[in-house]
Design an enzyme around this catalytic site. Structure first.
Site, PDB file in Angstrom:
ATOM      1  N   ARG A  41      38.543 -35.503  24.175  1.00 39.28           N
ATOM      2  CA  ARG A  41      37.741 -34.745  25.130  1.00 39.28           C
ATOM      3  C   ARG A  41      36.379 -35.358  25.414  1.00 39.28           C
ATOM      4  NH1 ARG A  41      39.364 -28.635  23.265  1.00 39.28           N
ATOM      5  NH2 ARG A  41      41.413 -28.721  24.243  1.00 39.28           N
ATOM      6  N   ALA A  73      40.540 -16.421  12.903  1.00 39.08           N
ATOM      7  CA  ALA A  73      40.174 -16.683  11.518  1.00 39.08           C
ATOM      8  C   ALA A  73      40.019 -15.373  10.743  1.00 39.08           C
ATOM      9  CB  ALA A  73      38.890 -17.506  11.452  1.00 39.08           C
ATOM     10  N   GLY A  74      39.248 -14.452  11.318  1.00 38.45           N
ATOM     11  CA  GLY A  74      38.992 -13.187  10.634  1.00 38.45           C
ATOM     12  C   GLY A  74      40.253 -12.373  10.430  1.00 38.45           C
TER      13      GLY A  74
END
Lengths: 667, 286
Positions: free
Chosen positions: A298, A14-15
């Site tokens: 999951r 993301a960064g």
């Protein structure tokens, strides 16, 4: 005017995506990370990244269905516009990553190969061996290095974000951070701060997360007034390899490539796994979920594996809980080509070749669906307004959150191979919004009075100095961390009970009080990991309490949050009329529960405790419907539900309301 | 949960073992050996050994000491952070299993920082030079930008299978630590020197020193990518400059110690041929 800058905290997918996009838009970026960004936790993502593609399209797939699978898999707890926007960007993001040189696996013709992941019936997942996260991260790391060489990006690696700097009006004007080598504490003026610091796995002691995933950066924003949402939704991954220091992930792609989960029908059958005949094996996921088989979402796979070991006593081993994950029926060459990375991990850490011997696995804490509360601006078509400074902004002006540390995309349960997508997407979408934010700002943060920055720096400096000066003989931070992990793992994972959660709240509060009395074994002023860890430990408690309190108050089952006392259960009647009546009652209960609980948890820190309120969820695009994977009587419930939905639609249309929402395949 | 269980079949019966650690309090300080005693537990790796030592912070002689500093993150051998020299071999500490180490050398484990990088503290080293080399060889695909302009070039499975292993390089530095031609470069910050000036001076030093096998291999990775190849010339220029491929002494240690089995010597061979051709083309103005 001084140059405006953006500070990004965290150099994972993301960064890095945000950094690269901001640099392209001509904006100067300071990129801060606990570790060299190339070593961020995103490297641990294995299986792949989802998007609709040309092949699935011809099988009836489209972006809307990816959107639908994501909100259905997430039990409708996410605001729908950001999820919709993400699904529509999916194919473009894969194209971009492909152009950046990601070594995706290829078909013989040279196209991107795809595999199937949980919670969908389409092969949407692009992958690079079984190290997809690593490969995606490297591609972004390379682009950021390119911008660094061009002078647009300044990296601060081995720096610890200590907190945002807020001015007297509560607006974020930068951050205070500490150099982990020299221990220097300084302030960084910034016109926007974007936190992309990942999940808080270390709150659980051992998890599949990396050692940098303490949650401290998110917690420091939380303690500075940022809201934290849906904290109780913690994904426990069905398949991990137990270890003394870490629970290593065994990717869902192992099942996506045909891996089968089973236990011997005879409890603790002493024979070698491969010698146990087919008829004496219990493929419980395939048996109970004939449609999705080993690829149920999951939360469901995790509960089934947990159940078969804990409640049905069918664990493979007597002294520890585990089931077989079996790949031995797949040709070795194919395994090496598609899963080499993860099979190598198993082999290296367990000393057993999973190509010839079934793996032994058990669930482990893996991902936080919850995170810092962030906003968005809804477009007229139900997606996001690209370029809006509201996208991904927290409730603190100029403070943003992206990636796993925001709460926006996965609701109550995340689908496999959607996190790489949400991380990159959130990084890309935040950038044009920041561009507009910066354009609208009258003054650069660097021009504000230095007293503002010095005041914050001093606060952090005195906190640090006080820790170092504390007298010896106090509590040991490492042992307190272990205790915290044990409590959290026991009560706030697969199965949750109110009495246990209540008790745990007390225990964790006590631990917090003890942690405040920790003394350090290292009081030095050079690369002091002891004090850095102790600070991170202290910051785990506000989030741990948020998780526990959110779980305690939420009296329902939704996605990863499972409370048996509030489970709906299956239909029991066989007589058609009675069964119909039961299905009606089931749907009544479902609607009543949604009216009460289809809400985001919003936590705020008061300084010493957690305050929780609830917020409506925007479900305007896809009306919530029962999540019926594998339930007995699912067909009957679905029938009743569809009739009700149709009736509602007719009524709505009669009123001249909006177009009917599209109902896609259910369980 | 998966973490609360023990392996009943642990093969090793020793109750405790000794860990010898080469410590150093900071750059320019003398190094010294320190002995710690660690209780044996099944399925330990060097990371969990260091965690036990950090929690206790008492030496084998009963002396209270500062916890040993070390670097780590993923603990599954994909991030490269926890590289150190274990029983004389450079490798990741997460995948160094105690049972195996004690089989090879009973009763004792020896830990030292990587030898070719400046020590920050104890087992933590500064690998900035390693990342700088990636900048030097322009290890990226020079795309036009990040807007949506359709898919990338088609790539055959054969090419992908050649590129993927090179792209698994996690910049751990094992290949460099084992290389006889890769010599330690330690640049110290001068009194009154600004951070930016210091960084520029260090980078200048790094650029003149050997780039190393990892960077040569990355250059070959990007030169074989259809878009990456548009910068093939500048990459080869970098490999032919001071500290370039000519420094390689063909010891082949790099490929032997690479934890990801990256065919580094194959990359070096390819780079050797490519730079030769590049040089000839330059001479003849082609």
């Amino acid at each position: 005017m001084a140059t405006k800058r953006v500070l990004i905290v965290g150099g994972g997918l993301a960064g890095l995506a945000a950094t690269m996009k901001l640099a392209e838009l001509g904006i100067d970026v300071d990129l801060m990370s606990l570790v060299p960004v190339k070593r961020s936790h995103s490297v641990c993502a294995q299986g792949g990244i989802n998007s609709v593609n040309d092949l699935t399209r011809q099988q009836g797939d489209d972006e809307w269905l990816h959107f639908d699978d994501t909100v259905y898999g997430g039990d409708f707890l996410q605001h729908q516009p950001p999820v919709k926007e993400m699904a529509y960007w999916g194919p473009k993001i894969i194209d971009l990553m492909d152009r950046l040189g990601v070594t995706f696996n290829r078909t013989p013709e040279g196209m991107l190969d795809r595999r199937r992941f949980g919670g969908t019936l389409f092969k949407r997942t692009a992958f690079a061996g079984a190290t997809t996260g690593q490969q995606l991260l490297y591609a972004l790391d390379e682009q950021v290095r390119r911008w660094e060489a061009a002078g647009k990006v300044k990296k601060y690696e081995y720096w610890d974000f200590l907190g945002p700097i807020l001015d007297d009006n509560g607006i974020c004007r930068g951050a205070v951070a500490q150099d982990l080598v020299s221990m220097e504490i300084r302030s960084f003026p910034a016109d926007a701060v974007v936190v992309g610091s990942g999940g808080p796995g270390l709150i659980y002691g051992r998890s599949t997360m990396s050692m940098a995933c303490t949650g401290s950066a998110a917690s420091r924003c939380f303690q500075s007034g940022g809201k934290y949402s849906n904290g109780e939704f913690i994904q426990v991954h069905p398949t991990a390899i137990p270890g003394a220091d870490k629970l290593r992930l065994m990717s869902e792609s192992a099942r996506g490539e045909g891996g089968r989960v089973w236990v011997p029908r005879t409890p603790q059958d002493p024979r070698e796994a491969v010698t146990i005949p087919e008829g004496e094996r219990f493929y419980f996921l395939e048996d109970r979920y004939p449609k999705y088989k080993n690829l149920v979402p999951r939360d469901i796979a995790t509960r089934e594996i947990f159940d078969i070991c804990v409640n049905e006593g069918l664990s493979v081993e007597k002294d520890r809980q585990c089931v077989y994950l079996d790949l031995t029926h797949i040709p070795r060459q194919e395994l090496d080509r598609k899963l080499g990375g993860i099979l190598g991990i198993y082999e290296k850490f367990q000393g057993v070749d999973p190509r010839t011997t079934p793996m032994k696995i058990f669930p482990a804490v893996h991902y936080s669906m919850g995170g810092l509360w962030v906003d968005y601006e809804r477009s007229s078509t139900g997606g996001l307004v690209v370029g809006s400074p509201k996208n991904h902004i927290t409730n603190v002006p100029n403070l943003y959150a992206i990636g796993e540390c925001d709460y926006q995309y996965h609701g109550a349960n995340r689908l496999g191979a959607n996190s790489l997508l949400s991380c990159i997407f959130s990084g890309l979408i935040v950038a044009p919004g920041l561009e507009n934010l910066l354009k609208g700002a009258k003054q650069a943060a660097a021009e504000l009075p230095s007293s503002l920055f010095e005041r914050s720096r001093k606060q952090h400096q005195s906190r640090h100095d006080a820790l170092l000066k504390r007298s010896g003989g106090g509590e040991n931070p490492y042992l307190i961390h272990q205790e915290l992990g044990d409590v959290m793992t026991k009560v706030a994972t697969v199965v949750r009970r109110n009495d246990q959660l209540q008790e745990a709240l007390g225990k964790v509060s006590d631990l917090y009080a003890r942690a405040k009395k920790c003394s350090l074994s290292d009081t030095g002023t050079w690369t002091n990991q002891n004090v850095v860890f102790t600070k991170a430990l202290l910051d785990m408690f506000p989030l741990a309490l948020t998780i526990l309190k959110g779980a305690l108050q939420r009296d329902e089952c939704r996605g990863a949050h499972f409370k048996p006392d509030f489970a709906f259960g299956s239909l029991t009647a066989t007589e058609p009329a009675e069964r119909r009546r039961q299905a009606e009652a089931w749907c009544d209960r479902f609607e009543a529960n949604n009216a009460k609980w289809l809400k985001s948890t919003v936590a705020q820190w008061t300084g010493d405790e957690v305050e929780i309120t609830y917020e409506e969820v925007d479900t305007s695009l896809i009306p919530p419907r029962p999540r019926l994977y594998g339930l007995v009587g699912a067909d009957d419930i679905e029938k009743v539900w569809n009739q009700r939905s149709a009736a509602r639609e007719t009524a709505q249309n009669g009123n001249g309301s909006t177009a009917p929402a599209k109902l896609a395949g259910a369980h | 949960m998966a973490d609360s269980h023990h392996n009943p079949n642990a093969s090793h019966s020793a109750r405790s073992f000794e860990v010898r650690i080469l410590r150093q309090d900071g750059p320019g300080q003398p190094s010294y050996w320190e002995r710690h005693r660690v209780e044996y537990e099944p399925e330990m790796n060097v990371i969990s050994v260091l965690q036990r030592i950090a929690a206790k912070a008492i030496t084998a002689d009963g002396k209270h000491v500062a916890p040993v500093a070390w670097d780590c993150n993923c603990l599954e051998e994909v991030c490269g952070a926890c590289t150190m020299v274990i029983n004389g071999q450079v490798r990741q500490s997460c995948s160094a299993l105690v049972d195996r180490l004690l089989e090879d050398r009973p009763g004792e484990i020896e830990l030292a920082p990587m030898a070719k990088f400046p020590v920050v503290r104890d087992l933590v080293v500064d690998r900035a030079r390693l990342f700088r080399a990636l900048t030097k060889v322009k290890a990226w695909v020079p795309v036009d930008g990040y807007y949506d302009v359709g898919p990338g070039p088609r790539v055959s499975p054969a090419t992908q299978e050649q590129s993927y292993p090179l792209s698994e390089c996690m910049s751990c530095g094992c290949c460099l630590d084992a290389c006889p031609q890769y010599l330690k470069v330690e640049v110290e910050r001068l009194e009154g020197e600004s951070a930016a000036d210091f960084e520029a001076r260090a980078n200048n030093e790094f650029d003149r020193s050997f780039v190393g096998a990892h960077a040569i291999s990355q250059a070959m990775l990007f030169n074989s990518h259809p878009t990456g190849a548009t910068s093939a010339g500048p990459r080869l220029d970098a490999l032919m400059a001071e500290g370039g491929i000519q420094v390689c002494g063909n010891a082949q240690n790099c490929v032997a110690v690479c934890p990801k089995n990256i065919p580094l010597t194959t990359s070096i061979g390819r780079a050797g041929r490519a730079t030769t051709i590049h040089q000839l083309k330059k001479w003849f103005g082609a």
